[in-house]
Write an enzyme that holds these catalytic residues in place. Structure first.
Site, PDB file in Angstrom:
ATOM      1  N   ASP A  23       0.817  -1.219   0.000  1.00  0.00           N
ATOM      2  CA  ASP A  23       0.000   0.000   0.000  1.00  0.00           C
ATOM      3  C   ASP A  23       0.848   1.265   0.000  1.00  0.00           C
ATOM      4  OD1 ASP A  23      -2.432  -1.143  -0.104  1.00  0.00           O
ATOM      5  OD2 ASP A  23      -2.901  -0.936   2.030  1.00  0.00           O
TER       6      ASP A  23
ATOM      7  N   LYS B 140      -2.672   4.608  -3.855  1.00  0.00           N
ATOM      8  CA  LYS B 140      -2.891   5.811  -4.651  1.00  0.00           C
ATOM      9  C   LYS B 140      -1.561   6.459  -4.970  1.00  0.00           C
ATOM     10  CE  LYS B 140      -7.100   7.546  -3.012  1.00  0.00           C
ATOM     11  NZ  LYS B 140      -7.731   8.326  -2.043  1.00  0.00           N
TER      12      LYS B 140
ATOM     13  N   MET C  85      -7.023   9.610   9.341  1.00  0.00           N
ATOM     14  CA  MET C  85      -7.599  10.144   8.102  1.00  0.00           C
ATOM     15  C   MET C  85      -8.491  11.365   8.364  1.00  0.00           C
ATOM     16  SD  MET C  85      -8.576   6.550   6.223  1.00  0.00           S
ATOM     17  CE  MET C  85      -9.063   5.642   7.671  1.00  0.00           C
TER      18      MET C  85
HETATM   19  N1  SAH Z   1      -3.681   0.519   9.177  1.00  0.00           N
HETATM   20  C1  SAH Z   1      -3.091   1.824   9.443  1.00  0.00           C
HETATM   21  C2  SAH Z   1      -4.096   2.949   9.258  1.00  0.00           C
HETATM   22  C3  SAH Z   1      -4.576   3.078   7.826  1.00  0.00           C
HETATM   23  S1  SAH Z   1      -5.646   4.441   7.613  1.00  0.00           S
HETATM   24  C4  SAH Z   1      -2.507   1.832  10.851  1.00  0.00           C
HETATM   25  O1  SAH Z   1      -2.772   0.922  11.632  1.00  0.00           O
HETATM   26  O2  SAH Z   1      -1.749   2.752  11.150  1.00  0.00           O
HETATM   27  C5  SAH Z   1      -4.527   5.680   7.058  1.00  0.00           C
HETATM   28  C6  SAH Z   1      -4.345   6.729   8.130  1.00  0.00           C
HETATM   29  O3  SAH Z   1      -3.480   6.251   9.142  1.00  0.00           O
HETATM   30  C7  SAH Z   1      -3.704   8.004   7.649  1.00  0.00           C
HETATM   31  O4  SAH Z   1      -4.630   8.863   7.021  1.00  0.00           O
HETATM   32  C8  SAH Z   1      -3.225   8.579   8.964  1.00  0.00           C
HETATM   33  O5  SAH Z   1      -4.293   9.119   9.707  1.00  0.00           O
HETATM   34  C9  SAH Z   1      -2.754   7.333   9.685  1.00  0.00           C
HETATM   35  N2  SAH Z   1      -1.321   7.071   9.479  1.00  0.00           N
HETATM   36  C10 SAH Z   1      -0.768   5.972   8.942  1.00  0.00           C
HETATM   37  N3  SAH Z   1       0.572   6.057   8.942  1.00  0.00           N
HETATM   38  C11 SAH Z   1       0.869   7.258   9.492  1.00  0.00           C
HETATM   39  C12 SAH Z   1       2.073   7.946   9.785  1.00  0.00           C
HETATM   40  N4  SAH Z   1       3.263   7.415   9.515  1.00  0.00           N
HETATM   41  N5  SAH Z   1       1.975   9.162  10.365  1.00  0.00           N
HETATM   42  C13 SAH Z   1       0.793   9.712  10.664  1.00  0.00           C
HETATM   43  N6  SAH Z   1      -0.377   9.116  10.418  1.00  0.00           N
HETATM   44  C14 SAH Z   1      -0.343   7.899   9.847  1.00  0.00           C
END
Ligand code: SAH
Length: 260
Positions: free
Chosen positions: A46, A68, A183
């Site tokens: 992803d 994306k 998000m």
């Molecule tokens: N499965 C992922 C979340 C996916 S949804 C998890 O457990 O972290 C995607 C959202 O996760 C992004 O829009 C943001 O809000 C958050 N996110 C993921 N990686 C991030 C990072 N390195 N820094 C800040 N926010 C992050």
């Protein structure tokens, strides 16, 4: 250094491992995730998976991007799942690599349900969710005895890109002393308004953690009433987490990331 070996499960041809890559820093990968990445024939990854993590893949591994990029439409979830099924049926060791944890706002369940339906053998390897790793790297404790006995993960985004309408803001404001929005950047103004309307103080601390755990991590500390304008005035770029609650105040003392 002691030479300790860990028995790792076999990555069988024709099976799929659904693996959490953590929030970005490759050091946060689990040993099991690393083992899977090193042994996969194909890695379907992803957008939020960092290049530094893909470097651990085997020399002959195929890397398939499933996120994306550059404003192009993202592949449909069904196409991604179809591709996992086809690759497994072709006898590959398939690794589905997702940012953070596959089961935290990651659609991991949807993919695993399909694999289960197709009777494809699969394994789920949890990852450190950005919600946990991001706070640790920002010096914000998820809980302390003095501040909160609960913490809530919330998505600020539904399938149409809007704030989900099933959020009960009043209950959330009453019952959840600490909140972590995933998000939510695009809707930070509405999220903060909803929380203030539901009774949270305008001066309540808010932190926006961008690119958490990566070398270019940035954290903005603000309040509910100011966060929208502060974000607009900043050059912060998602991915970002929004943290609401008095746990944010600890950052003043615990920000180890900028002190190393
Ligand atoms: N499965 C992922 C979340 C996916 S949804 C998890 O457990 O972290 C995607 C959202 O996760 C992004 O829009 C943001 O809000 C958050 N996110 C993921 N990686 C991030 C990072 N390195 N820094 C800040 N926010 C992050």
């Amino acid at each position: 250094m002691k030479n300790i070996s860990i028995n790792m499960p076999d990555f069988k041809p024709g099976s799929v491992w659904v693996v959490g890559a953590g929030p970005g820093d490759p050091g946060l990968l689990s040993l099991l995730a690393l083992h899977g990445i090193q042994n996969a024939d194909v890695i379907v990854y992803d957008a939020l998976v960092s290049d530094d993590i893909l470097k651990f893949s085997g020399e002959n591994a195929e890397l398939e991007y499933a996120g994306k990029r550059g404003g192009k439409p993202s592949p449909k979830q069904k196409d991604i799942t179809d591709s996992l099924v086809a690759l497994a049926h072709a006898g590959k060791r398939v690794l589905r690599l997702k940012g953070g944890d596959p089961f935290v706002f990651g659609r991991g369940a949807e993919e695993c349900l399909r694999l289960a339906k197709e009777k494809i053998s699969f394994r789920i390897v949890p990852g450190i969710t950005a919600g946990v790793g991001g706070l640790a790297y920002a010096g914000i404790p998820m809980t302390t005895r003095g501040t909160n006995s609960a913490v809530t993960f919330i998505t600020g985004h539904n399938a149409n890109g809007e704030i989900p309408d099933d959020i009960d803001w009043k209950s959330l404001a009453d019952a959840s002393p600490a909140m972590i929005f995933f998000m939510g950047m695009a809707h930070i103004g509405r999220i903060s308004e909803k929380l203030m309307e539901a009774g949270r103080s305008p001066t309540e601390p808010v932190a926006i953690i961008c690119k958490a755990t990566m070398p270019n991590q940035q954290v903005l500390v603000s309040t509910l009433e100011k966060c929208r304008n502060d974000v607009l005035a900043s050059e912060l770029i998602p991915p970002a987490l929004i943290v609401v609650g008095s746990i944010v105040n600890f950052r003043e003392y615990l920000d180890w990331f900028n002190c190393e």
